[in-house]
Design a protein around this motif. Structure first.
Motif, short mmCIF file in Angstrom:
data_model
loop_
_atom_site.label_atom_id
_atom_site.label_comp_id
_atom_site.label_asym_id
_atom_site.label_seq_id
_atom_site.Cartn_x
_atom_site.Cartn_y
_atom_site.Cartn_z
N PHE A 124 0.85 -1.19 0.00
CA PHE A 124 0.00 0.00 0.00
C PHE A 124 0.89 1.25 0.00
N THR A 125 0.33 2.38 -0.38
CA THR A 125 1.13 3.62 -0.39
C THR A 125 0.59 4.71 0.52
N VAL A 126 -0.70 4.65 0.88
CA VAL A 126 -1.29 5.68 1.73
C VAL A 126 -2.22 5.04 2.76
N LEU A 127 -2.47 5.78 3.84
CA LEU A 127 -3.33 5.33 4.93
C LEU A 127 -4.64 6.11 4.94
N LEU A 128 -5.75 5.40 5.03
CA LEU A 128 -7.06 6.03 5.21
C LEU A 128 -7.57 5.66 6.58
N THR A 129 -7.73 6.64 7.45
CA THR A 129 -8.23 6.38 8.80
C THR A 129 -9.75 6.39 8.82
N ARG A 130 -10.29 5.84 9.89
CA ARG A 130 -11.75 5.89 10.06
C ARG A 130 -12.24 7.33 10.08
N ASP A 131 -11.54 8.18 10.81
CA ASP A 131 -11.97 9.59 10.91
C ASP A 131 -11.99 10.26 9.54
N ALA A 132 -10.97 9.97 8.73
CA ALA A 132 -10.92 10.60 7.40
C ALA A 132 -12.07 10.13 6.52
N TRP A 133 -12.37 8.83 6.57
CA TRP A 133 -13.48 8.33 5.75
C TRP A 133 -14.82 8.82 6.27
N ASP B 206 -19.52 12.44 5.90
CA ASP B 206 -20.22 13.60 6.44
C ASP B 206 -20.28 14.74 5.42
N PHE B 207 -19.20 14.92 4.66
CA PHE B 207 -19.18 15.95 3.63
C PHE B 207 -20.26 15.68 2.58
N ALA B 208 -20.34 14.43 2.13
CA ALA B 208 -21.33 14.07 1.12
C ALA B 208 -22.75 14.33 1.64
N LYS B 209 -23.00 13.96 2.87
CA LYS B 209 -24.32 14.21 3.45
C LYS B 209 -24.62 15.70 3.54
N ALA B 210 -23.63 16.48 3.94
CA ALA B 210 -23.84 17.91 4.15
C ALA B 210 -24.13 18.66 2.86
N PRO C 289 -11.19 -8.93 -1.46
CA PRO C 289 -11.84 -7.80 -0.77
C PRO C 289 -11.22 -7.50 0.59
N LYS C 290 -9.93 -7.69 0.71
CA LYS C 290 -9.24 -7.48 1.98
C LYS C 290 -9.47 -6.08 2.54
N MET C 291 -9.48 -5.09 1.70
CA MET C 291 -9.75 -3.72 2.14
C MET C 291 -11.22 -3.37 1.96
N ALA C 292 -11.83 -3.83 0.88
CA ALA C 292 -13.21 -3.45 0.58
C ALA C 292 -14.19 -3.91 1.67
N ALA C 293 -13.98 -5.10 2.23
CA ALA C 293 -14.92 -5.64 3.21
C ALA C 293 -15.00 -4.79 4.48
N PRO C 294 -13.87 -4.52 5.17
CA PRO C 294 -13.98 -3.68 6.37
C PRO C 294 -14.39 -2.25 6.04
N TRP C 295 -14.00 -1.77 4.90
CA TRP C 295 -14.36 -0.43 4.45
C TRP C 295 -15.89 -0.29 4.35
N LEU C 296 -16.52 -1.24 3.68
CA LEU C 296 -17.97 -1.21 3.55
C LEU C 296 -18.66 -1.39 4.90
N ALA C 297 -18.13 -2.29 5.71
CA ALA C 297 -18.74 -2.53 7.03
C ALA C 297 -18.69 -1.27 7.89
N TYR C 298 -17.54 -0.59 7.88
CA TYR C 298 -17.44 0.64 8.66
C TYR C 298 -18.38 1.71 8.12
N THR C 299 -18.49 1.81 6.81
CA THR C 299 -19.39 2.80 6.20
C THR C 299 -20.81 2.61 6.72
N ARG C 300 -21.28 1.38 6.74
CA ARG C 300 -22.62 1.10 7.25
C ARG C 300 -22.74 1.44 8.74
N VAL D 151 -21.47 3.73 10.48
CA VAL D 151 -21.59 5.16 10.81
C VAL D 151 -22.71 5.82 10.01
N GLY D 152 -23.59 4.99 9.43
CA GLY D 152 -24.74 5.53 8.72
C GLY D 152 -24.42 6.07 7.35
#
Length: 522
Positions: free
Chosen positions: A140-149, A154-158, A182-193, A195-196
């Motif tokens: 990988f080359t960059v890190l995406l944190t939970r807060d950043a996602w 939140d930006f999209a909703k706003a 789906p090593k990254m996609a699975a937890p990514w989608l789960a976290y998205t759900r 937080v609404g």
């Protein structure tokens, strides 16, 4: 572009208000400087997505990472001398909670926002509230944190945006046979759900035919794409069955000769085995290469002296026709999305933030809406030389004001205002929010005034600039700018009591005819 006549600075001189009788018939020319249109009779062409005008927020805005070096800091010939790294620089994450940014974006809503770009191919999603590691794991080359996602959600909703994203595709998510997982996609989608959040549409990854080390060093062959896409589609069917699947997302240029983008075509990806199934057909298109990667005088570049030429403005049409043929063959009836576009690849044109690029921007939207496109994602919403909004100041760049008028005035029903005439392009939509009303978009590309005759009283929003390569935009002669409280200024038209308008030289004109009575607009 010296030599162009200065824009008119008062609404009374920008518009001639006289009365005409008996204006009738389909749009037609009455001489090189006179055109006529009967808005009430314009036929319906098609209907576009309510979110047609959409934007990309590159993943580097969420994670930090690389971006294109500004022209002010770019030595001449840097790319030729020192390679790709010489035209890139570090970027910090962008504050998507910034009130000014949200105000400007919300005014363009509803829209789609694409969290994508090259950086998205190699994202490591840190699925923990614990501090992230000092650097991304291998592969990988960059890190995406939970807060950043969550900030992106939140930006999209706003701003009333639906999310399109792509997923990690680099070595970090591949198994021993180098197949995607789906090593990254699975937890990514789960976290998205959790937080609404909601992802409306998803791509497998960004530009399979455009290799960029170290993310996809050798690109992605059609055979590899088909294999991985089948895995991706099966995973999404279980993990997120309501998400639209978008592809193939190949990159194309409006100039020939770039072998890496021409040796593997969209058709090869769409026809590979097992045959991919797309809910939405997508592609990326840039009409040229920016000066970071090719001199403006080269066959791959574009100079400001060509910015208003018919050949330059027509470049998006050819690729769209090819994508329509692809859609009709492999996904009949599916929408077509241009999921990344702008003035030029390699970070945008030197003059993209100025009024000069407004003509390309609104002409591309207008002609592709008429010709069969369903949504256009401009790269980028916020960025340096290719941003709709400047990423350092969060001030609107010149094209923003035309985009704002598009959102307020151009409805989803596209009408036929006739073919483009040299130097004068006319487009028409049903007027947004006004049954029977019509909005005409008139682009005067020339150095002399032109007359447009319309069939009923109208309101005119004429955009000009004191200098074409200036960020200053005048609406009916008055400069547009945010207020001291970062509110949008009043956007008021000039009333055309008669039925004839004079279009100032090099001007962008939105003309609304609320009493046109077009039956296609009721």
């Amino acid at each position: 572009m010296k030599g162009y006549q200065k824009a008119l600075t008062l609404a009374s001189t920008a518009l001639m208000m006289t009365s005409l009788q008996g204006c009738a018939g389909m749009p037609h020319s009455r001489g090189s400087d006179v055109a006529q249109v009967e808005a009430g009779n314009l036929p319906l062409v098609r209907e576009i997505d309510e979110r047609f005008q959409s934007f990309q927020v590159g993943f580097s805005h969420l994670t930090g990472g690389e971006t294109w070096k500004s022209y002010d800091e770019l030595p001449a010939g840097a790319a030729e001398k020192d390679g790709f790294a010489a035209i890139r620089e570090k970027r910090l994450p962008t504050d998507l909670a910034n009130p000014r940014l949200r105000t400007l974006t919300k005014a363009l809503a509803p829209l789609y926002v694409r969290y994508g770009g090259t950086t998205a191919n190699s994202v490591y999603f840190h699925d923990s509230d614990a501090p992230p590691p000092a650097k991304p794991p291998k592969g990988f080359t960059v890190l995406l944190t939970r807060d950043a996602w969550k900030g992106a959600i939140d930006f999209a909703k706003a701003v009333d945006a639906k999310i399109l994203t792509s997923f990690t595709n680099s070595d970090g998510v591949r198994d021993a046979s180098h197949a995607w997982t789906p090593k990254m996609a699975a937890p990514w989608l789960a976290y998205t759900r959790s937080v609404g959040g909601e992802i409306y549409a998803a791509e497998l990854f960004n530009e399979p035919n455009a290799p960029e080390p170290p993310r996809i060093p050798k690109g992605h062959s059609p055979e590899e794409f088909a294999r991985d896409f089948a895995t991706f589609r099966a995973f999404m069917a279980k993990a997120a069955p309501d998400v639209k699947i978008v592809g193939p997302g190949t990159a194309k240029l409006g100039v020939s000769g770039v072998a890496s983008l021409e040796s593997v075509t969209s058709e090869m990806y769409a026809s590979a085995t097992p045959k991919p199934k797309f809910d939405i057909i997508s592609y990326h298109f840039y009409p040229a290469l920016a000066e970071r990667c090719a001199p403006a005088t080269s066959p791959f570049g574009i100079g400001s002296d060509k910015a208003l030429t018919e050949e330059w403005l027509a470049r998006p049409s050819k690729e769209l026709q090819q994508q329509k043929a692809l859609r009709d063959r492999f996904a009949p009836g599916a929408p077509i999305w241009l999921t990344e576009t702008g003035g030029a690849a390699c970070g945008g044109l030197r003059w993209q933030p100025t009024f000069l690029d407004t003509f390309r921007y609104v002409d591309t939207m207008s002609r592709t809406a008429k010709e069969g496109l369903d949504a256009m994602f401009t790269h980028a919403l916020v960025s340096g030389s290719n941003g709709f909004i400047d990423e350092k100041t969060f001030e609107p760049n010149a094209s923003y004001w035309a985009g704002l008028l598009w959102r307020r005035l151009m409805g989803t029903r596209v009408l036929d205002a006739g073919p483009e005439q040299p130097g004068l392009h006319l487009y028409a939509h049903c007027q947004r929010g006004t049954p029977g009303g019509v909005t005409i978009l008139a682009l005067n590309l020339g150095e002399s005034s032109k007359t447009l005759q319309v069939g009923s009283p109208a309101d005119v929003y004429a955009l000009t600039s004191p200098e074409l390569q200036s960020n200053t935009v005048l609406l009916n002669g008055k400069a547009l700018a945010l207020t001291a409280n970062d509110e949008l200024p009043a956007i008021a038209p000039a009333r055309l009591e008669g039925r004839q308008a004079t279009l100032a030289p090099t001007s962008v004109n939105f003309i609304t005819l609320p009493k046109a009575g077009n039956p296609n607009c009721r």
